[in-house]
Design a protein around this motif. Structure first.
Motif, mmCIF file in Angstrom:
data_model
loop_
_atom_site.group_PDB
_atom_site.id
_atom_site.type_symbol
_atom_site.label_atom_id
_atom_site.label_comp_id
_atom_site.label_asym_id
_atom_site.label_seq_id
_atom_site.Cartn_x
_atom_site.Cartn_y
_atom_site.Cartn_z
ATOM 1 N N ARG A 34 34.597 32.744 67.732
ATOM 2 C CA ARG A 34 33.948 32.282 68.954
ATOM 3 C C ARG A 34 33.086 31.053 68.625
ATOM 4 O O ARG A 34 32.567 30.952 67.508
ATOM 5 N N PRO A 35 32.910 30.115 69.555
ATOM 6 C CA PRO A 35 32.163 28.886 69.245
ATOM 7 C C PRO A 35 30.771 29.125 68.674
ATOM 8 O O PRO A 35 30.357 28.403 67.750
ATOM 9 N N ASP A 36 30.043 30.118 69.177
ATOM 10 C CA ASP A 36 28.698 30.336 68.641
ATOM 11 C C ASP A 36 28.747 30.842 67.196
ATOM 12 O O ASP A 36 27.877 30.511 66.378
ATOM 13 N N THR A 37 29.766 31.625 66.848
ATOM 14 C CA THR A 37 29.926 32.072 65.467
ATOM 15 C C THR A 37 30.296 30.913 64.556
ATOM 16 O O THR A 37 29.810 30.811 63.426
ATOM 17 N N LEU A 38 31.144 30.030 65.050
ATOM 18 C CA LEU A 38 31.490 28.847 64.260
ATOM 19 C C LEU A 38 30.248 28.035 63.928
ATOM 20 O O LEU A 38 30.097 27.520 62.812
ATOM 21 N N LYS A 39 29.373 27.919 64.901
ATOM 22 C CA LYS A 39 28.157 27.124 64.701
ATOM 23 C C LYS A 39 27.198 27.803 63.735
ATOM 24 O O LYS A 39 26.703 27.181 62.783
ATOM 25 N N SER A 40 26.925 29.092 63.946
ATOM 26 C CA SER A 40 25.909 29.782 63.160
ATOM 27 C C SER A 40 26.375 30.153 61.761
ATOM 28 O O SER A 40 25.583 30.150 60.820
ATOM 29 N N SER A 41 27.653 30.475 61.598
ATOM 30 C CA SER A 41 28.135 30.989 60.314
ATOM 31 C C SER A 41 28.928 29.981 59.500
ATOM 32 O O SER A 41 29.068 30.134 58.289
ATOM 33 N N PHE A 42 29.472 28.963 60.165
ATOM 34 C CA PHE A 42 30.293 27.989 59.452
ATOM 35 C C PHE A 42 29.752 26.563 59.545
ATOM 36 O O PHE A 42 30.269 25.662 58.905
ATOM 37 N N GLY A 80 40.287 21.634 82.722
ATOM 38 C CA GLY A 80 40.209 22.703 83.707
ATOM 39 C C GLY A 80 40.081 24.093 83.144
ATOM 40 O O GLY A 80 40.131 25.081 83.897
ATOM 41 N N PHE A 81 39.895 24.224 81.837
ATOM 42 C CA PHE A 81 39.780 25.546 81.210
ATOM 43 C C PHE A 81 38.388 26.133 81.422
ATOM 44 O O PHE A 81 37.386 25.412 81.490
ATOM 45 N N ASP A 82 38.347 27.465 81.487
ATOM 46 C CA ASP A 82 37.101 28.216 81.376
ATOM 47 C C ASP A 82 37.028 28.752 79.954
ATOM 48 O O ASP A 82 37.955 29.437 79.497
ATOM 49 N N VAL A 83 35.943 28.463 79.252
ATOM 50 C CA VAL A 83 35.758 28.958 77.892
ATOM 51 C C VAL A 83 34.668 30.016 77.921
ATOM 52 O O VAL A 83 33.512 29.724 78.224
ATOM 53 N N ALA A 84 35.060 31.264 77.600
ATOM 54 C CA ALA A 84 34.113 32.385 77.695
ATOM 55 C C ALA A 84 33.051 32.278 76.615
ATOM 56 O O ALA A 84 33.353 31.985 75.446
ATOM 57 N N ALA A 85 31.806 32.551 77.005
ATOM 58 C CA ALA A 85 30.688 32.461 76.062
ATOM 59 C C ALA A 85 30.441 33.764 75.325
ATOM 60 O O ALA A 85 29.836 33.767 74.252
ATOM 61 N N ASN A 86 30.916 34.885 75.885
ATOM 62 C CA ASN A 86 30.589 36.187 75.304
ATOM 63 C C ASN A 86 31.832 37.070 75.178
ATOM 64 O O ASN A 86 31.780 38.276 75.397
ATOM 65 N N SER A 87 32.943 36.477 74.825
ATOM 66 C CA SER A 87 34.203 37.232 74.714
ATOM 67 C C SER A 87 34.211 38.093 73.458
ATOM 68 O O SER A 87 33.573 37.781 72.450
ATOM 69 N N HIS A 88 34.941 39.199 73.525
ATOM 70 C CA HIS A 88 35.127 40.106 72.394
ATOM 71 C C HIS A 88 36.572 40.601 72.384
ATOM 72 O O HIS A 88 37.192 40.760 73.445
ATOM 73 N N SER A 89 37.094 40.857 71.200
ATOM 74 C CA SER A 89 38.355 41.583 71.117
ATOM 75 C C SER A 89 38.047 43.072 71.265
ATOM 76 O O SER A 89 36.925 43.508 71.001
ATOM 77 N N GLU A 109 30.711 40.092 64.133
ATOM 78 C CA GLU A 109 31.396 38.809 64.274
ATOM 79 C C GLU A 109 32.917 38.950 64.234
ATOM 80 O O GLU A 109 33.634 38.105 64.751
ATOM 81 N N SER A 110 33.405 40.020 63.614
ATOM 82 C CA SER A 110 34.862 40.200 63.550
ATOM 83 C C SER A 110 35.456 40.505 64.915
ATOM 84 O O SER A 110 36.673 40.393 65.110
ATOM 85 N N ASP A 111 34.626 40.912 65.881
ATOM 86 C CA ASP A 111 35.090 41.160 67.251
ATOM 87 C C ASP A 111 34.870 39.962 68.177
ATOM 88 O O ASP A 111 35.337 39.977 69.311
ATOM 89 N N ARG A 112 34.132 38.948 67.727
ATOM 90 C CA ARG A 112 33.801 37.813 68.586
ATOM 91 C C ARG A 112 34.952 36.810 68.573
ATOM 92 O O ARG A 112 34.989 35.878 67.774
ATOM 93 N N ASN A 113 35.871 37.003 69.466
ATOM 94 C CA ASN A 113 37.069 36.166 69.492
ATOM 95 C C ASN A 113 36.911 34.981 70.442
ATOM 96 O O ASN A 113 36.015 34.940 71.287
ATOM 97 N N PHE A 114 37.808 34.035 70.280
ATOM 98 C CA PHE A 114 37.851 32.861 71.165
ATOM 99 C C PHE A 114 38.663 33.215 72.401
ATOM 100 O O PHE A 114 39.682 33.906 72.311
ATOM 101 N N PHE A 115 38.221 32.736 73.570
ATOM 102 C CA PHE A 115 38.926 33.082 74.809
ATOM 103 C C PHE A 115 38.723 31.948 75.819
ATOM 104 O O PHE A 115 37.628 31.738 76.326
#
Length: 528
Positions: free
Chosen positions: A200-208, A223-232, A463-469
């Motif tokens: 997820r973008p916030d994980t990329l920022k904080s951890s990488f 035109g995409f919606d990018v979810a801020a709090n998505s999880h697998s 973080e392993s559940d914080r997926n990109f969506f």
């Protein structure tokens, strides 16, 4: 007299070639001698078939391995026969070669090879009349034949043979996608592009330390919606595929007895659940054509799609067989870049196939599912497309070939994320520019990164559940909200665009431990 000399040499050459051919073909002309060749040929077949049944892969996945193995073994047996002038000795020598190859994976096998070779040489040199090589060949051939029969009988009794035969229903090529029937143009094409292990973008920022903002902005501009709090729902690819395509949690999927039943990475039950699912049934009922691309992970291959596209690169089954046989180490020394080239070709090929599908017209609406094995390891690309070295042993490794806390490893992971972004945007543009009907595009990952651990490395990390969506849903912006999960992807789409009224489930997420990938821990609902 002048013509006799130039004729003599070709005659001798011809006779020499005839003797060599006769020697090579001799074992095939004598029925008794064939037993010397039979069991060395049966041995790799037993291993290949047994392992294919064990992991539940399609017969197509093992076809290339089987053909190559039989060709190589036949060639070696023929050479050994020419050298030893006896089919039975050639067969014994071939079995010793198998031991030698396998000795690279086990010291015990190497010791066995040395002892067996010494015994065979000693017996042969002493000319022990009581030992009949023909009888030994016959006994070994009978033994191998019995093993092969047992392998098929056992697979038949537990249902694996029936499953394997069912997996022969592989989809056709893209050329067969145009239908003569006029379909409802309002039904959208649906592209689901799964970027394996994309955080997820916030994980990329904080951890990488990676700012994914520019990529997110590019998607938003399209035109995409990018979810801020998505999880697998589950931090595992097989779990996510089964859950997403059946619109149900693992406990409620018929082919799977429950989340603790069997190993999902190698279980044929999960492969059944992924190929024979509710989403495909519902969409085919609406006139859709199912298109899938291969990721190389045969345990997840959607070969029963109507169209199945695979670039022919190395797959997981072949990689494991190379490793088990010890051949991967040999290939690594001879062609050190081959494994990395295969992985890079697979990643690039998946994006190329997506563009090719978009460019190919069809009167039928399509569901296109592409599983891109990136940015998940193997890490083979730098941010600008630089080729990174890869040991063939890690071609499809589930681990990260190093400590998760390794800063160099994290930097390479971030670099592959950047490379993937560079491939996604032009692919999306090609899909949209080639669209002949409304087109839904879903960019998502099956799970987040597993490079992030807790203080206790055996415990799961959220973080392993914080997926990109990210989703492009024409006419229905904001369809999924800020906190979507894969289990409700298709219920929303099928209800919104086709009016199928599929129930929306309560969103739940689970974590798994590193020590037990089948032990699920509920993720608290207030987890960010």
């Amino acid at each position: 007299m002048t013509t006799a000399e130039p004729i003599a040499a070709p005659v001798r050459t011809h006779r020499l070639g005839a003797r060599v051919r006769a020697a090579a073909l001799a074992p095939y002309r004598h029925r008794g001698a064939l037993t010397g060749f039979l069991y060395p040929l049966e041995f790799p077949i037993v291993l290949i078939v047994w392992f294919a049944f064990e992991v539940g892969v399609s017969p197509y996945a093992m076809a290339r391995t089987t053909i190559i193995a039989l060709c190589v073994v036949t060639a070696l047996l023929s050479l050994l026969y020419v050298l030893l002038r006896d089919a039975h000795r050639a067969g014994i020598a071939m079995m010793l070669i198998y031991l030698l190859i396998g000795s690279g994976t086990s010291p015990i096998v190497f010791v066995t090879f040395i002892l067996a070779t010494a015994i065979v040489v000693l017996v042969d040199r002493l000319h022990m009349r009581r030992i009949s090589w023909a009888k030994i060949s016959g006994g070994l051939s009978t033994f191998m034949s019995i093993l092969l029969v047992i392998t098929f009988v056992q697979a038949g009794l537990d249902g694996r043979l029936e499953r394997a035969l069912g997996e022969l229903r592989q989809g056709g090529g893209l050329s067969a996608t145009v239908s003569n029937d006029q379909m409802d143009p309002s039904k959208p094409d649906i592209y689901v592009i799964i970027l394996d292990g994309y955080p997820r973008p916030d994980t990329l920022k904080s951890s990488f330390g990676v700012d994914d903002g520019p990529f997110v902005d590019e998607l938003t501009n399209r035109g995409f919606d990018v979810a801020a709090n998505s999880h697998s729902n589950y931090p595992g690819t097989a779990f996510t595929f089964a859950t997403m395509l059946n619109m149900a949690y693992l406990d409620d999927i018929p082919q799977i007895a429950g989340p603790h039943a069997g190993d999902p990475g190698w279980s044929g039950a999960y492969l059944d659940a992924i190929n024979q699912n509710r989403v495909f049934d519902l969409l085919r009922g609406q006139g859709y054509q199912i298109v899938a691309t291969g990721s190389g992970w045969e345990q997840l291959a959607i070969r029963e799609a109507d169209v199945y596209l695979d670039g022919g690169q190395l797959n997981t089954y072949e990689a494991v067989m190379l490793s088990v046989s010890g051949l991967s180490a040999i290939i690594q020394r001879i062609a050190p870049n081959w494994g990395g080239d295969q992985a890079r070709s697979r990643i690039d090929g998946d994006f190329e196939e997506l563009r090719r599908v978009a460019e190919t017209p069809s009167n039928q609406p399509r569901l296109v599912i592409s599983h891109v094995l990136a940015p998940h390891p193997p890490l083979v690309y730098g941010p600008n497309g630089e080729a990174l070295p890869l040991d063939l042993e890690h071609e499809f490794s589930l681990d990260y070939a190093g400590s998760p806390t390794n800063p160099e490893l994290r930097a390479e992971y971030a670099g592959q994320v950047t490379y993937v972004n560079r491939q996604v945007l032009p692919t999306v543009d090609e899909i949209l520019s080639s669209a002949r009907r409304p087109t839904v595009v879903v960019l998502m990952s099956d799970h987040g990164s597993r490079l992030i651990t807790t203080a206790d490395s055996t415990q799961p990390s959220p973080e392993s559940d914080r997926n990109f969506f990210a989703t492009l849903t024409p006419g229905h912006q904001g369809l999924f909200g800020a906190s979507p999960t894969p289990v409700n992807l298709f219920p929303h789409l099928l209800d919104t665009y086709l009016g199928l009224n599929v129930p929306i489930l309560a969103d739940r997420s689970y974590l798994i431990t590193r020590t037990d990938p089948q032990e699920f821990t509920p993720l608290p609902s207030d987890t960010p």
